[in-house]
Design a protein around this motif. Structure first.
Motif, PDB file in Angstrom:
ATOM      1  N   THR A   1       0.840  -1.194   0.000  1.00  0.00           N
ATOM      2  CA  THR A   1       0.000   0.000   0.000  1.00  0.00           C
ATOM      3  C   THR A   1       0.879   1.248   0.000  1.00  0.00           C
ATOM      4  O   THR A   1       2.100   1.146  -0.048  1.00  0.00           O
ATOM      5  CB  THR A   1      -0.969  -0.024   1.204  1.00  0.00           C
ATOM      6  OG1 THR A   1      -1.935   0.993   1.042  1.00  0.00           O
ATOM      7  CG2 THR A   1      -0.259   0.115   2.520  1.00  0.00           C
ATOM      8  N   ASP A   2       0.254   2.405   0.073  1.00  0.00           N
ATOM      9  CA  ASP A   2       0.976   3.676   0.007  1.00  0.00           C
ATOM     10  C   ASP A   2       0.846   4.460   1.306  1.00  0.00           C
ATOM     11  O   ASP A   2      -0.145   4.351   2.015  1.00  0.00           O
ATOM     12  CB  ASP A   2       0.399   4.547  -1.117  1.00  0.00           C
ATOM     13  CG  ASP A   2       0.516   3.896  -2.475  1.00  0.00           C
ATOM     14  OD1 ASP A   2       1.630   3.497  -2.839  1.00  0.00           O
ATOM     15  OD2 ASP A   2      -0.515   3.773  -3.171  1.00  0.00           O
ATOM     16  N   ALA A   3       1.887   5.269   1.556  1.00  0.00           N
ATOM     17  CA  ALA A   3       1.852   6.252   2.641  1.00  0.00           C
ATOM     18  C   ALA A   3       2.216   7.598   2.028  1.00  0.00           C
ATOM     19  O   ALA A   3       3.037   7.652   1.105  1.00  0.00           O
ATOM     20  CB  ALA A   3       2.848   5.875   3.735  1.00  0.00           C
ATOM     21  N   PRO A   4       1.620   8.680   2.514  1.00  0.00           N
ATOM     22  CA  PRO A   4       1.888   9.987   1.917  1.00  0.00           C
ATOM     23  C   PRO A   4       3.344  10.427   2.045  1.00  0.00           C
ATOM     24  O   PRO A   4       3.856  11.152   1.204  1.00  0.00           O
ATOM     25  CB  PRO A   4       0.960  10.934   2.661  1.00  0.00           C
ATOM     26  CG  PRO A   4       0.589  10.226   3.923  1.00  0.00           C
ATOM     27  CD  PRO A   4       0.680   8.767   3.629  1.00  0.00           C
ATOM     28  N   THR A   5       4.017   9.981   3.109  1.00  0.00           N
ATOM     29  CA  THR A   5       5.431  10.286   3.325  1.00  0.00           C
ATOM     30  C   THR A   5       6.055   9.176   4.167  1.00  0.00           C
ATOM     31  O   THR A   5       5.342   8.412   4.824  1.00  0.00           O
ATOM     32  CB  THR A   5       5.630  11.613   4.091  1.00  0.00           C
ATOM     33  OG1 THR A   5       5.043  11.470   5.392  1.00  0.00           O
ATOM     34  CG2 THR A   5       5.030  12.803   3.359  1.00  0.00           C
ATOM     35  N   LEU A   6       7.370   9.140   4.178  1.00  0.00           N
ATOM     36  CA  LEU A   6       8.062   8.208   5.061  1.00  0.00           C
ATOM     37  C   LEU A   6       7.784   8.560   6.517  1.00  0.00           C
ATOM     38  O   LEU A   6       7.627   7.676   7.358  1.00  0.00           O
ATOM     39  CB  LEU A   6       9.563   8.228   4.770  1.00  0.00           C
ATOM     40  CG  LEU A   6      10.447   7.362   5.656  1.00  0.00           C
ATOM     41  CD1 LEU A   6      10.001   5.898   5.632  1.00  0.00           C
ATOM     42  CD2 LEU A   6      11.899   7.502   5.236  1.00  0.00           C
ATOM     43  N   ALA A   7       7.689   9.844   6.812  1.00  0.00           N
ATOM     44  CA  ALA A   7       7.383  10.269   8.185  1.00  0.00           C
ATOM     45  C   ALA A   7       6.049   9.700   8.656  1.00  0.00           C
ATOM     46  O   ALA A   7       5.918   9.275   9.808  1.00  0.00           O
ATOM     47  CB  ALA A   7       7.383  11.792   8.275  1.00  0.00           C
ATOM     48  N   ALA A   8       5.062   9.662   7.777  1.00  0.00           N
ATOM     49  CA  ALA A   8       3.755   9.103   8.141  1.00  0.00           C
ATOM     50  C   ALA A   8       3.880   7.611   8.436  1.00  0.00           C
ATOM     51  O   ALA A   8       3.259   7.103   9.375  1.00  0.00           O
ATOM     52  CB  ALA A   8       2.753   9.341   7.023  1.00  0.00           C
ATOM     53  N   LEU A   9       4.691   6.906   7.658  1.00  0.00           N
ATOM     54  CA  LEU A   9       4.900   5.480   7.916  1.00  0.00           C
ATOM     55  C   LEU A   9       5.613   5.272   9.244  1.00  0.00           C
ATOM     56  O   LEU A   9       5.261   4.373  10.017  1.00  0.00           O
ATOM     57  CB  LEU A   9       5.687   4.841   6.771  1.00  0.00           C
ATOM     58  CG  LEU A   9       5.998   3.354   6.937  1.00  0.00           C
ATOM     59  CD1 LEU A   9       4.713   2.525   7.040  1.00  0.00           C
ATOM     60  CD2 LEU A   9       6.854   2.870   5.771  1.00  0.00           C
ATOM     61  N   LYS A  10       6.575   6.120   9.541  1.00  0.00           N
ATOM     62  CA  LYS A  10       7.287   6.003  10.822  1.00  0.00           C
ATOM     63  C   LYS A  10       6.349   6.282  11.994  1.00  0.00           C
ATOM     64  O   LYS A  10       6.489   5.658  13.051  1.00  0.00           O
ATOM     65  CB  LYS A  10       8.498   6.941  10.837  1.00  0.00           C
ATOM     66  CG  LYS A  10       9.618   6.436   9.952  1.00  0.00           C
ATOM     67  CD  LYS A  10      10.826   7.340  10.022  1.00  0.00           C
ATOM     68  CE  LYS A  10      11.977   6.743   9.213  1.00  0.00           C
ATOM     69  NZ  LYS A  10      13.189   7.566   9.312  1.00  0.00           N
ATOM     70  N   GLU A  11       5.411   7.182  11.819  1.00  0.00           N
ATOM     71  CA  GLU A  11       4.412   7.425  12.867  1.00  0.00           C
ATOM     72  C   GLU A  11       3.549   6.190  13.082  1.00  0.00           C
ATOM     73  O   GLU A  11       3.217   5.845  14.200  1.00  0.00           O
ATOM     74  CB  GLU A  11       3.570   8.643  12.526  1.00  0.00           C
ATOM     75  CG  GLU A  11       4.299   9.946  12.723  1.00  0.00           C
ATOM     76  CD  GLU A  11       3.415  11.155  12.482  1.00  0.00           C
ATOM     77  OE1 GLU A  11       2.175  11.040  12.579  1.00  0.00           O
ATOM     78  OE2 GLU A  11       3.981  12.229  12.210  1.00  0.00           O
ATOM     79  N   LEU A  12       3.159   5.541  11.976  1.00  0.00           N
ATOM     80  CA  LEU A  12       2.393   4.296  12.070  1.00  0.00           C
ATOM     81  C   LEU A  12       3.193   3.257  12.842  1.00  0.00           C
ATOM     82  O   LEU A  12       2.665   2.589  13.739  1.00  0.00           O
ATOM     83  CB  LEU A  12       2.053   3.783  10.670  1.00  0.00           C
ATOM     84  CG  LEU A  12       1.373   2.425  10.593  1.00  0.00           C
ATOM     85  CD1 LEU A  12      -0.036   2.468  11.195  1.00  0.00           C
ATOM     86  CD2 LEU A  12       1.307   1.958   9.131  1.00  0.00           C
TER      87      LEU A  12
END
Length: 133
Positions: free
Chosen positions: A118-129
């Motif tokens: 799937t997609d994340a808007p940014t790497l930072a958003a994935l790191k928050e997840l």
């Protein structure tokens, strides 16, 4: 030997330069652009260990451990980094490396979850997840 003393003349002529090849090929580990990622779950209990992500535009890809999975997630990261490094060494784009991982999903302690790409808007958003935020 003092700085004003000359070395033995023979040593002046025996200068050798060794060609040093660069280290192993690696994708970049940072991007500020959107990323595609897949989820890696624990083989034993099915808990999420972390995420393997990629971005072709920046030639970037890496592993993000899930904080709640602790040391098990950190230890699992080595396996995914090696797979990404091998893919980079073969010259394939990061997104293709994710496809390869899904075609052979087994890791050491975990496995890539089928259908999780799937997609994340940014790497930072994935790191928050991954941090549980």
């Amino acid at each position: 030997m003092n700085s004003h003393q000359r070395s033995h003349p023979r040593f002046d002529e025996d200068v050798h330069f060794n060609l040093v090849t660069p280290g192993p090929s690696r994708y970049r580990t940072r991007t500020d652009k959107p990323v595609r990622y897949l989820t890696v779950v624990d083989k034993e209990g099915g808990a999420v260990l972390g995420y393997v992500w990629a971005n072709d535009e920046d030639a970037a890809a890496a592993w993000v451990p899930r904080a709640a999975a602790g040391g098990r997630a950190l230890a699992e990261g080595g396996h995914w980094h090696v797979r990404l490094q091998e893919a980079k060494g073969r010259g394939i784009p990061p997104s293709q490396a994710l496809v390869e991982i899904l075609s052979n999903p087994e890791g050491n302690r975990g496995r890539a979850l089928p259908g999780s790409l799937t997609d994340a808007p940014t790497l930072a958003a994935l790191k928050e997840l991954a941090a549980g935020r």
